[in-house]
Design a protein around this motif. Sequence first.
Motif, PDB file in Angstrom:
ATOM      1  N   VAL A   1      15.347  -8.373 -37.180  1.00 53.33           N
ATOM      2  CA  VAL A   1      14.163  -8.662 -37.980  1.00 53.33           C
ATOM      3  C   VAL A   1      13.314  -7.405 -38.066  1.00 53.33           C
ATOM      4  O   VAL A   1      13.170  -6.671 -37.082  1.00 53.33           O
TER       5      VAL A   1
ATOM      6  N   GLN B   1      -2.469 -13.303 -39.816  1.00 51.16           N
ATOM      7  CA  GLN B   1      -2.898 -13.301 -38.427  1.00 51.16           C
ATOM      8  C   GLN B   1      -4.402 -13.105 -38.350  1.00 51.16           C
ATOM      9  O   GLN B   1      -4.921 -12.038 -38.658  1.00 51.16           O
TER      10      GLN B   1
ATOM     11  N   GLY C   1       4.075  -2.843 -41.274  1.00 52.87           N
ATOM     12  CA  GLY C   1       3.025  -2.438 -40.364  1.00 52.87           C
ATOM     13  C   GLY C   1       1.756  -3.267 -40.457  1.00 52.87           C
ATOM     14  O   GLY C   1       0.877  -3.161 -39.599  1.00 52.87           O
TER      15      GLY C   1
ATOM     16  N   LEU D   1       2.809 -18.485 -40.701  1.00 54.79           N
ATOM     17  CA  LEU D   1       3.596 -18.292 -41.921  1.00 54.79           C
ATOM     18  C   LEU D   1       2.791 -18.768 -43.123  1.00 54.79           C
ATOM     19  O   LEU D   1       2.277 -19.888 -43.135  1.00 54.79           O
TER      20      LEU D   1
ATOM     21  N   TYR E   1       1.277  -9.629 -42.599  1.00 58.10           N
ATOM     22  CA  TYR E   1       2.517  -8.915 -42.315  1.00 58.10           C
ATOM     23  C   TYR E   1       3.656  -9.455 -43.176  1.00 58.10           C
ATOM     24  O   TYR E   1       3.804 -10.674 -43.306  1.00 58.10           O
TER      25      TYR E   1
ATOM     26  N   PHE F   1       9.465  -6.042 -39.391  1.00 59.39           N
ATOM     27  CA  PHE F   1       8.122  -6.339 -39.872  1.00 59.39           C
ATOM     28  C   PHE F   1       7.526  -5.097 -40.519  1.00 59.39           C
ATOM     29  O   PHE F   1       7.780  -3.968 -40.077  1.00 59.39           O
TER      30      PHE F   1
ATOM     31  N   TYR G   1       3.156 -13.410 -43.190  1.00 59.11           N
ATOM     32  CA  TYR G   1       2.379 -14.059 -42.132  1.00 59.11           C
ATOM     33  C   TYR G   1       0.925 -13.610 -42.214  1.00 59.11           C
ATOM     34  O   TYR G   1       0.630 -12.454 -42.539  1.00 59.11           O
TER      35      TYR G   1
ATOM     36  N   TYR H   1       7.330 -18.030 -47.499  1.00 62.11           N
ATOM     37  CA  TYR H   1       8.693 -17.772 -47.044  1.00 62.11           C
ATOM     38  C   TYR H   1       9.638 -17.750 -48.237  1.00 62.11           C
ATOM     39  O   TYR H   1       9.344 -18.314 -49.295  1.00 62.11           O
ATOM     40  N   TYR H   2      10.750 -17.102 -48.049  1.00 63.16           N
ATOM     41  CA  TYR H   2      11.714 -16.907 -49.142  1.00 63.16           C
ATOM     42  C   TYR H   2      11.006 -16.443 -50.419  1.00 63.16           C
ATOM     43  O   TYR H   2      11.138 -17.056 -51.482  1.00 63.16           O
TER      44      TYR H   2
ATOM     45  N   HIS I   1       9.252 -12.711 -46.149  1.00 63.64           N
ATOM     46  CA  HIS I   1       8.367 -13.730 -45.585  1.00 63.64           C
ATOM     47  C   HIS I   1       7.049 -13.061 -45.219  1.00 63.64           C
ATOM     48  O   HIS I   1       7.019 -11.883 -44.837  1.00 63.64           O
TER      49      HIS I   1
ATOM     50  N   GLN J   1      -5.476 -14.615 -32.700  1.00 62.14           N
ATOM     51  CA  GLN J   1      -4.579 -15.757 -32.879  1.00 62.14           C
ATOM     52  C   GLN J   1      -3.145 -15.292 -33.135  1.00 62.14           C
ATOM     53  O   GLN J   1      -2.895 -14.140 -33.477  1.00 62.14           O
ATOM     54  N   ALA J   2      -2.229 -16.231 -32.973  1.00 61.31           N
ATOM     55  CA  ALA J   2      -0.835 -15.956 -33.314  1.00 61.31           C
ATOM     56  C   ALA J   2      -0.675 -15.891 -34.830  1.00 61.31           C
ATOM     57  O   ALA J   2      -1.450 -16.508 -35.568  1.00 61.31           O
ATOM     58  N   PRO J   3       0.310 -15.150 -35.295  1.00 65.27           N
ATOM     59  CA  PRO J   3       0.593 -15.149 -36.735  1.00 65.27           C
ATOM     60  C   PRO J   3       0.953 -16.542 -37.226  1.00 65.27           C
ATOM     61  O   PRO J   3       1.462 -17.371 -36.464  1.00 65.27           O
TER      62      PRO J   3
ATOM     63  N   GLN K   1       7.937  -9.540 -43.663  1.00 68.71           N
ATOM     64  CA  GLN K   1       9.080  -9.534 -42.748  1.00 68.71           C
ATOM     65  C   GLN K   1      10.372  -9.787 -43.518  1.00 68.71           C
ATOM     66  O   GLN K   1      10.394 -10.605 -44.449  1.00 68.71           O
TER      67      GLN K   1
END
Lengths: 119, 108
Positions: free
Chosen positions: B97, B37, B101, B45, B86, B99, B35, B48-49, B33, B41-43, B88
């Motif tokens: 989980v 950022q 770097g 998505l 990032y 992540f 992300y 995914y998959y 997955h 701010q927050a990461p 994951q």
Amino acid sequence: QVQLQESGPGLVKPSQTLSLTCTVSGGSISSNASFWTWIRQPAGKGLEWIGRLYTGGTTNYNPSLKSRVTISLDASENQFSLKLTSVTAADTAVYYCARAPLGSYSDYWGQGALVTVSS
Amino acid sequence: SYVLTQPPSVSVAPGQTASMTCGGNKIGNKNVHWYQQMPGQAPALVIYYDKDRPSGIPERFSGSNSGNTATLTISRVEAGDEADYYCQVWDSNNDRVVFGGGTKLTVL
């Protein structure tokens, strides 16, 4: 639309316990197959997974933090919480709560809460 | 424990294609997955998959995963794509989980 919001003290003294709460809105925290997760990020650094809680009660924690971490759920308040004991300056970070459907990826995140560990 | 390796930085000119890698032992056997950022701010998505895009993510974002490398590709890069990215995975051997770097994407 699910929304998450972290809350808690922004300053914690060394050796004390860091406590944060994540309030979930726009959906029930008891939703099937959802994991509720905490992730942190020290300033200028990458993401570190802290742990997760399944609505059925199962928890998984980062082995590097496991001895100090507890994640719990309050379904009546639609909240989940993080407690991190015996904090040091190394625990200073922005703490994020997030939802992980099926325990895989995190699709909804809170805005983050800065917690500073300092005397 | 399982380790994900990402290059610290990637630079690309606007309109070109940016490829960001995520290396891990037999990562092709895992679900990856990604992300994005933005500063302060927050990461969020973006993949995914391995290759699926959440609603609202442009088709310019794509993912692949095989062998020991997963890749996030952004075609027709725009200035607004400048961010940290990032990868994951779920480390089933340690129930945690992991992540990478992170890679800082700079749009020249």
